[in-house]
Design a protein around this motif. Structure first.
Motif, PDB file in Angstrom:
ATOM      1  N   THR A  46      -0.329  41.777 -33.893  1.00 24.47           N
ATOM      2  CA  THR A  46      -1.256  40.732 -32.785  1.00 24.47           C
ATOM      3  C   THR A  46      -1.511  40.955 -31.733  1.00 24.47           C
ATOM      4  OG1 THR A  46      -0.363  38.903 -34.369  1.00 24.47           O
ATOM      5  CG2 THR A  46      -1.091  38.176 -31.896  1.00 24.47           C
ATOM      6  N   PHE A  47      -0.177  41.727 -30.937  1.00 25.65           N
ATOM      7  CA  PHE A  47      -0.385  42.075 -29.618  1.00 25.65           C
ATOM      8  C   PHE A  47      -1.196  43.188 -29.407  1.00 25.65           C
ATOM      9  CE2 PHE A  47       1.270  45.117 -26.217  1.00 25.65           C
ATOM     10  CZ  PHE A  47       1.137  44.342 -25.242  1.00 25.65           C
ATOM     11  N   GLY A 109       9.487  42.123 -27.427  1.00 25.10           N
ATOM     12  CA  GLY A 109       9.480  41.191 -26.638  1.00 25.10           C
ATOM     13  C   GLY A 109       9.661  41.638 -25.158  1.00 25.10           C
ATOM     14  N   PHE A 110      10.752  42.521 -25.257  1.00 23.84           N
ATOM     15  CA  PHE A 110      11.085  43.166 -23.770  1.00 23.84           C
ATOM     16  C   PHE A 110      10.096  44.279 -23.506  1.00 23.84           C
ATOM     17  CE2 PHE A 110      15.357  41.482 -24.746  1.00 23.84           C
ATOM     18  CZ  PHE A 110      15.901  41.104 -23.759  1.00 23.84           C
ATOM     19  N   GLY A 111       9.542  44.896 -24.271  1.00 22.76           N
ATOM     20  CA  GLY A 111       8.531  45.987 -24.096  1.00 22.76           C
ATOM     21  C   GLY A 111       7.339  45.467 -23.483  1.00 22.76           C
ATOM     22  N   MET A 112       6.766  44.219 -24.145  1.00 24.21           N
ATOM     23  CA  MET A 112       5.732  43.620 -23.747  1.00 24.21           C
ATOM     24  C   MET A 112       5.771  42.901 -22.500  1.00 24.21           C
ATOM     25  SD  MET A 112       4.118  41.808 -27.121  1.00 24.21           S
ATOM     26  CE  MET A 112       5.323  40.732 -27.492  1.00 24.21           C
ATOM     27  N   ALA A 113       6.780  42.319 -21.969  1.00 23.47           N
ATOM     28  CA  ALA A 113       7.256  41.879 -20.663  1.00 23.47           C
ATOM     29  C   ALA A 113       7.445  43.086 -19.667  1.00 23.47           C
ATOM     30  CB  ALA A 113       8.353  40.911 -20.763  1.00 23.47           C
ATOM     31  N   GLY A 114       7.821  44.239 -20.107  1.00 25.37           N
ATOM     32  CA  GLY A 114       8.126  45.254 -19.362  1.00 25.37           C
ATOM     33  C   GLY A 114       6.621  45.789 -18.711  1.00 25.37           C
ATOM     34  N   LEU A 115       5.653  45.632 -19.299  1.00 27.33           N
ATOM     35  CA  LEU A 115       4.137  46.001 -18.722  1.00 27.33           C
ATOM     36  C   LEU A 115       3.876  45.090 -17.577  1.00 27.33           C
ATOM     37  CD1 LEU A 115       2.363  45.863 -22.012  1.00 27.33           C
ATOM     38  CD2 LEU A 115       2.841  48.009 -20.660  1.00 27.33           C
ATOM     39  N   ILE A 130       4.289  53.738 -25.919  1.00 31.02           N
ATOM     40  CA  ILE A 130       4.942  54.456 -26.874  1.00 31.02           C
ATOM     41  C   ILE A 130       6.354  53.976 -27.432  1.00 31.02           C
ATOM     42  CG2 ILE A 130       6.307  56.752 -27.420  1.00 31.02           C
ATOM     43  CD1 ILE A 130       4.250  57.993 -25.657  1.00 31.02           C
ATOM     44  N   PHE A 131       7.040  53.164 -26.498  1.00 32.83           N
ATOM     45  CA  PHE A 131       7.948  52.363 -26.820  1.00 32.83           C
ATOM     46  C   PHE A 131       7.742  51.122 -27.644  1.00 32.83           C
ATOM     47  CE2 PHE A 131      10.649  48.691 -25.556  1.00 32.83           C
ATOM     48  CZ  PHE A 131      12.163  48.980 -25.999  1.00 32.83           C
ATOM     49  N   ILE A 132       6.715  50.327 -27.246  1.00 29.03           N
ATOM     50  CA  ILE A 132       6.075  49.223 -28.119  1.00 29.03           C
ATOM     51  C   ILE A 132       5.852  49.624 -29.490  1.00 29.03           C
ATOM     52  CG2 ILE A 132       4.189  47.792 -28.256  1.00 29.03           C
ATOM     53  CD1 ILE A 132       4.163  47.485 -25.126  1.00 29.03           C
ATOM     54  N   GLY A 133       5.519  50.888 -29.676  1.00 23.05           N
ATOM     55  CA  GLY A 133       4.938  51.252 -31.097  1.00 23.05           C
ATOM     56  C   GLY A 133       6.450  51.546 -31.944  1.00 23.05           C
ATOM     57  N   GLY A 195       5.506  38.413 -23.514  1.00 26.70           N
ATOM     58  CA  GLY A 195       6.704  38.873 -23.967  1.00 26.70           C
ATOM     59  C   GLY A 195       7.704  37.935 -24.180  1.00 26.70           C
ATOM     60  N   THR A 196       7.550  36.787 -23.000  1.00 25.73           N
ATOM     61  CA  THR A 196       8.691  35.601 -23.037  1.00 25.73           C
ATOM     62  C   THR A 196       8.550  35.000 -24.505  1.00 25.73           C
ATOM     63  OG1 THR A 196       8.807  35.444 -20.819  1.00 25.73           O
ATOM     64  CG2 THR A 196       9.543  33.742 -21.964  1.00 25.73           C
ATOM     65  N   ALA A 197       7.212  34.679 -24.680  1.00 23.54           N
ATOM     66  CA  ALA A 197       6.854  33.795 -25.948  1.00 23.54           C
ATOM     67  C   ALA A 197       7.390  34.394 -27.317  1.00 23.54           C
ATOM     68  CB  ALA A 197       5.298  33.956 -26.350  1.00 23.54           C
ATOM     69  N   ALA A 198       7.421  36.072 -27.433  1.00 28.72           N
ATOM     70  CA  ALA A 198       7.792  36.535 -28.426  1.00 28.72           C
ATOM     71  C   ALA A 198       9.687  36.278 -28.525  1.00 28.72           C
ATOM     72  CB  ALA A 198       7.623  38.032 -28.570  1.00 28.72           C
TER      73      ALA A 198
END
Length: 439
Positions: A46-47, A109-115, A130-133, A195-198
């Protein structure tokens, strides 16, 4: 401690009922709900598929990166998933989907928020993707479908269709919501919200409701209760071919080829659909309507296909659903007017919605569950490779020839090959009583 008591309630309450009875409400449908929410708010698919494009212009404006620079992050992320999907699938077969999902979803979730903390250094952007993958590969459809196959047999297709419709729902509600958040709060805060939603929506639902096997609750698939099953399942005891045999089976290669060509044809037209509509003189509002119709058709296709494969022979249902995108793409190539574009959107959406339902169902019926995770991982990698080729082919068609027509006929051919391949599947290896075999 209270969370553990809440979690144990669902287990203990099942043992107050008589053995071999059907519960008034089967807990497996809670597992379906958890999978749907997970696909909606806590999934890599989804992301990447729904929200990535919405951040291209904000990042371009913020850091001066080119669109090629920004798109490269998606390419790197996809390559990581292609390589790791079979590895994670094998891990799911060994330790169970729930454990993999909870770890992966939390880190995602942490990876998405990290962006939200990007500084303008392009290497940081690539590194985060790459981390998100790497961490997000545990949230692709493999993980959710593997567990649902344990919980359902007679209603397997319907359960898969409802759960995987979470991606379709995301395609409808998330783009306007994310766009509104970017306009109101800014792109940094929007990444943080995603990220928080995840972490606060999808992860808790998965923790409380997502369970690997009905036997952990004294149940059999589809809601039959049995007190003798008050033990944890042995993951390798499920019916199915070991991977070494599955990889040599004719059905393995037929399904692999089918999903590759569907990835090529379906994703190729999906990525360029909005641009194609506006190129043909449609207003942005009309193009948005067309895209919404496609999204709704994807949801309908998922649920309808899932319901029908429980009732009828799945390859025949697959042929019917996959002919839709073939006809839709042909209509686009013939360019017969605005009304035909809307009809094409519906036909393409119905077929795209059926893709992953069919993949999960066909693997379970022809190759079984024993090596399902690893097999699905390879199939997903095949789909991803095709999905990478299709949009590139369409882009080259437009850039070199000034129109999408040649690319559309190539996609039409690819989808027709997929239809022919899936039609060659014979009787199920692992059947259920009420599903018709071919005459």
């Amino acid at each position: 401690m209270r969370s553990f008591y809440f979690q144990d309630y669902f287990i203990q309450s099942s043992h107050h009922m008589t053995a071999h009875q059907t519960r008034p409400f089967f807990f497996g449908w809670w597992v379906v709900f958890a999978a749907c929410v997970g696909m909606l708010f806590g999934s890599y698919s989804t992301f990447i598929g729904v929200t990535f494009a919405l951040f291209v212009k904000p990042l371009e404006a913020a850091f001066g990166w080119s669109r090629t620079d920004i798109s490269l992050a998606l390419t790197l992320c996809t390559l990581v998933v292609v390589v790791l999907a079979p590895v994670v699938g094998n891990l799911i077969d060994r330790v169970g989907a729930r454990r993999v999902l909870l770890i992966s979803m939390g880190l995602l979730g942490f990876g998405m928020a990290g962006l939200s903390q990007l500084t303008g250094a392009i290497w940081q952007y690539y590194g985060l993707y790459i981390f998100i993958g790497v961490v997000g590969v545990g949230t692709i459809p493999t993980t959710f479908s593997r567990t649902l196959l344990n919980w359902f047999d007679c209603k397997r297709g319907l359960a898969l269709g409802i759960a995987l419709s979470g991606i379709g729902v995301a395609g409808i509600i998330l783009p306007p919501l994310v766009q509104h958040l970017i306009s109101a709060l800014g792109w940094r805060e929007t990444y943080l919200v995603i990220g928080t939603a995840a972490l606060l929506l999808a992860w808790p639902v998965a923790f409380f409701l997502f369970r690997d096997h009905p036997s952990s609750m004294g149940l059999l698939p589809d809601g039959v209760e049995d007190d003798r099953l008050n033990v944890r399942p042995v993951l390798h005891s499920e019916p199915g071919l070991p991977f070494s045999e599955a990889a040599r089976a004719r059905e393995f290669w037929v399904i692999l080829a089918t999903i590759f060509f569907m990835g090529l044809g379906g994703t190729g037209v999906l990525i360029h659909f909005a641009a194609l509509m506006t190129d043909r003189g449609m207003t942005p509002a009309a193009a948005a309507l067309g895209f919404s119709m496609l999204g709704l058709a994807i949801i309908l296709g998922r649920v309808a296909c899932g319901y029908l494969v429980d009732k009828f022979f799945a390859p025949r249902i697959a042929v019917c659903f996959l002919l839709g995108p073939a006809m839709g793409v042909a209509m686009l190539a013939l360019d017969s007017g605005t009304s035909s574009i809307y009809l094409a959107a519906v036909l393409i959406g119905l077929g795209l919605g059926a893709e992953f339902d069919l993949l999960s169902f066909l693997i379970s019926r022809y190759l079984g569950l024993r090596a399902y995770g690893k097999v699905y991982g390879l199939m997903y990698s095949s789909f991803s490779v095709g999905a990478g080729i299709g949009p590139l082919l369409m882009g080259q068609s437009y850039d070199r020839l000034g129109a999408y027509t040649f690319g559309l006929w190539c996609l039409f051919t690819a989808i027709c090959v997929a239809v022919i391949m899936v039609s060659r599947l014979g009787p199920y290896r692992y059947n259920i009583a009420h599903v018709s075999a071919p005459a």
